[in-house]
Scaffold this active site. Structure first.
Site, short mmCIF file in Angstrom:
data_model
loop_
_atom_site.label_atom_id
_atom_site.label_comp_id
_atom_site.label_asym_id
_atom_site.label_seq_id
_atom_site.Cartn_x
_atom_site.Cartn_y
_atom_site.Cartn_z
CB SER A 238 -0.91 0.25 0.79
OG SER A 238 -0.21 -0.44 1.82
NE ARG A 239 1.21 5.70 -2.08
CZ ARG A 239 0.79 5.40 -2.66
NH1 ARG A 239 1.15 4.06 -2.96
NH2 ARG A 239 0.50 5.80 -3.85
CD GLU A 268 7.96 4.30 -1.30
OE1 GLU A 268 8.27 5.36 -2.89
OE2 GLU A 268 7.28 3.82 -0.53
CG HIS A 286 6.53 2.18 -4.67
ND1 HIS A 286 6.75 3.37 -3.64
CD2 HIS A 286 4.85 2.08 -5.18
CE1 HIS A 286 5.42 3.60 -3.86
NE2 HIS A 286 4.32 2.84 -4.97
N1 LIG Z 1 3.24 -0.29 -3.87
C1 LIG Z 1 2.42 0.42 -5.37
O1 LIG Z 1 2.84 0.32 -6.22
C2 LIG Z 1 1.04 0.63 -4.80
C3 LIG Z 1 -0.11 0.10 -6.47
C4 LIG Z 1 -1.52 0.53 -6.83
C5 LIG Z 1 -2.01 1.16 -4.71
N2 LIG Z 1 -1.00 1.08 -4.00
C6 LIG Z 1 -1.52 1.40 -2.59
O2 LIG Z 1 -2.69 1.16 -2.02
C7 LIG Z 1 -3.84 1.50 -1.52
C8 LIG Z 1 -5.92 0.70 -2.38
O3 LIG Z 1 -5.83 0.60 -3.64
P1 LIG Z 1 -7.27 1.21 -3.85
O4 LIG Z 1 -7.69 0.76 -5.16
O5 LIG Z 1 -7.87 -0.71 -3.57
O6 LIG Z 1 -7.78 1.94 -2.85
P2 LIG Z 1 -9.66 2.20 -2.57
O7 LIG Z 1 -9.82 3.00 -1.97
O8 LIG Z 1 -10.44 1.13 -3.83
O9 LIG Z 1 -9.38 0.94 -1.61
C9 LIG Z 1 -8.68 1.45 -0.34
C10 LIG Z 1 -10.12 0.77 1.20
O10 LIG Z 1 -9.22 0.83 2.54
C11 LIG Z 1 -10.68 1.37 3.04
N3 LIG Z 1 -9.86 1.93 4.33
C12 LIG Z 1 -9.81 3.50 4.53
N4 LIG Z 1 -9.26 3.82 5.77
C13 LIG Z 1 -9.47 2.70 6.22
C14 LIG Z 1 -8.77 2.27 7.77
N5 LIG Z 1 -8.53 3.77 9.16
N6 LIG Z 1 -9.09 1.45 8.58
C15 LIG Z 1 -9.62 -0.20 7.14
N7 LIG Z 1 -9.75 0.20 6.01
C16 LIG Z 1 -9.60 1.69 5.34
C17 LIG Z 1 -11.07 2.04 2.21
O11 LIG Z 1 -13.23 1.35 2.99
C18 LIG Z 1 -10.96 1.06 1.21
O12 LIG Z 1 -12.07 -0.22 1.22
C19 LIG Z 1 -3.78 3.05 -1.92
O13 LIG Z 1 -4.81 3.59 -1.69
C20 LIG Z 1 -2.48 3.36 -2.53
O14 LIG Z 1 -1.81 4.20 -2.16
C21 LIG Z 1 -0.36 0.88 -4.37
#
Ligand SMILES: NC(=O)c1ccc[n+]([C@@H]2O[C@H](COP(=O)([O-])OP(=O)(O)OC[C@H]3O[C@@H](n4cnc5c(N)ncnc54)[C@H](O)[C@@H]3O)[C@@H](O)[C@H]2O)c1
Length: 327
Positions: A238-239, A268, A286
């Site tokens: 995620s991050r 990072e 990443h």
């Molecule tokens: N490593 C990478 O290259 C890469 C690639 C894509 C996405 N990401 C990360 O993945 C994240 C998720 O992407 P997505 O498209 O699935 O997003 P999304 O918005 O579809 O899903 C995120 C989920 O997290 C939940 N959430 C928010 N706050 C929360 C909390 N406090 N506790 C529990 N759940 C909570 C939301 O309700 C939602 O269901 C992105 O925000 C990005 O930072 C990283």
């Protein structure tokens, strides 16, 4: 008629279809490499639009300098690099690229999950060292994946993609999210909503998919790591700041969990040095969304968002459509 001036913070050489869109619609300036902050501030000052990556912060300082800016389009789904309320104050529309990277990122979370459980990197290092003596019963015994409990933190687009893949491995899926998923989604993915306590206690694999926000910073804390089984693994795509890296290193050292695989880092491009020397950790730079197909889709989506705004339409992925008078 003069075309709107935009700054694209990378050359996009690998993504000609996105470049073609920018070149057709805009007077586009591409930065030839990784843009330093001072160059970004200098070059954005006279631009109408900015196309950036998660490595560039769009904050009050930048918005104060870029007086003509109407648009900040990040080529990423996570938009923690953009101060969206500040953009709204400056009447700048912010956009991201959701949806097109879900499966590629979910695939990669699984790549890490399998690799850490089955000790793939340790095996690779051993083979290359030339010291492997041949097969034996007790070599590099990891943990099974099939039939185990997968715990998905953040059950959004990517988290659900990760859960979907677990069905082929006959896994039990539990999840935690700020919002419970609709019953039909839970049924389709055979996923059970659990509270945080049960989430960490029952997991064999924790895979993290929440956005970075104040509420999710250090969500993977010493306390939550302490709830996990000593045989469990952590995967974070995620991050970085969602995981307390120092607490993770400590939990691994004390054998509170079996291993971790990280694609993202608190600071990072740095990683906590205590993690760098561990063999029970896999570290990737990443790259969870890094397939040519998906990165192309992301860059094209970012371009289409900019085109929409300057065509007088609401960009499909506007994060603050209120700037345009849309709810
Ligand atoms: N490593 C990478 O290259 C890469 C690639 C894509 C996405 N990401 C990360 O993945 C994240 C998720 O992407 P997505 O498209 O699935 O997003 P999304 O918005 O579809 O899903 C995120 C989920 O997290 C939940 N959430 C928010 N706050 C929360 C909390 N406090 N506790 C529990 N759940 C909570 C939301 O309700 C939602 O269901 C992105 O925000 C990005 O930072 C990283």
């Amino acid at each position: 008629m003069t075309k709107p001036k935009i700054l694209v913070t990378r050359p996009l050489v690998l993504f000609p279809s996105a470049r073609a869109i920018f070149d057709a619609h805009f007077d586009a300036e591409y930065f030839p490499g990784r843009i330093p902050r001072d160059e970004l501030l200098k070059r954005v000052a006279d631009k109408d639009g900015l196309v950036c990556l998660l490595t560039e912060k769009v904050d009050e300082e930048l918005l104060g300098i870029a007086k003509r800016l109407r648009m900040a389009s990040t080529i990423s789904v996570g938009f923690d690099n953009i101060d969206v309320p500040a953009c709204s104050r400056h009447k700048v529309v912010a956009t991201n690229t959701p949806g097109v990277l879900d499966d590629t990122t979910a695939d990669f979370a699984w790549t890490l999950l399998m690799a850490i459980a089955r000790r793939v990197l340790e095996g690779d290092v051993w083979m290359r060292s030339g010291t492997w003596p041949g097969w034996d019963l007790d070599q590099l015994c990891g943990g099974d994946v099939w039939g185990k409990t997968l715990a998905v933190m953040g059950f959004g687009r990517i988290g659900r993609g990760v859960a979907r893949r677990a069905q082929g491995f006959h896994m039990r899926v539990i999840y935690n999210d700020a919002v419970r998923a609709p019953a039909d989604v839970e049924k389709e993915l055979n996923a059970e909503f659990v509270d945080r306590e049960r989430f960490f206690r029952e997991a064999d694999f924790v895979s993290v998919h929440v956005p970075l926000m104040p509420e999710t910073r250090h969500l993977i804390s010493s306390e939550n790591l302490g709830r996990m089984k000593p045989t469990a693994y952590l995967v974070n795509t995620s991050r970085g700041p969602v995981v307390d890296e120092a607490a993770l290193a400590e939990a691994l050292e004390q054998k509170k969990i079996a291993g971790a695989a990280l694609d993202v880092y608190e600071n990072e491009p740095k990683c906590n040095p205590a993690l760098l020397k561990r063999t029970d950790v896999i570290l990737t730079p990443h790259i969870a969304s890094a397939s040519v197909e998906t990165r192309t889709k992301m860059a094209v989506m970012a371009a289409e968002n900019v085109v929409a705004l300057f065509d007088g339409r609401v960009p499909p992925n506007a994060l603050n459509p209120g700037v345009l008078g849309v709810a």
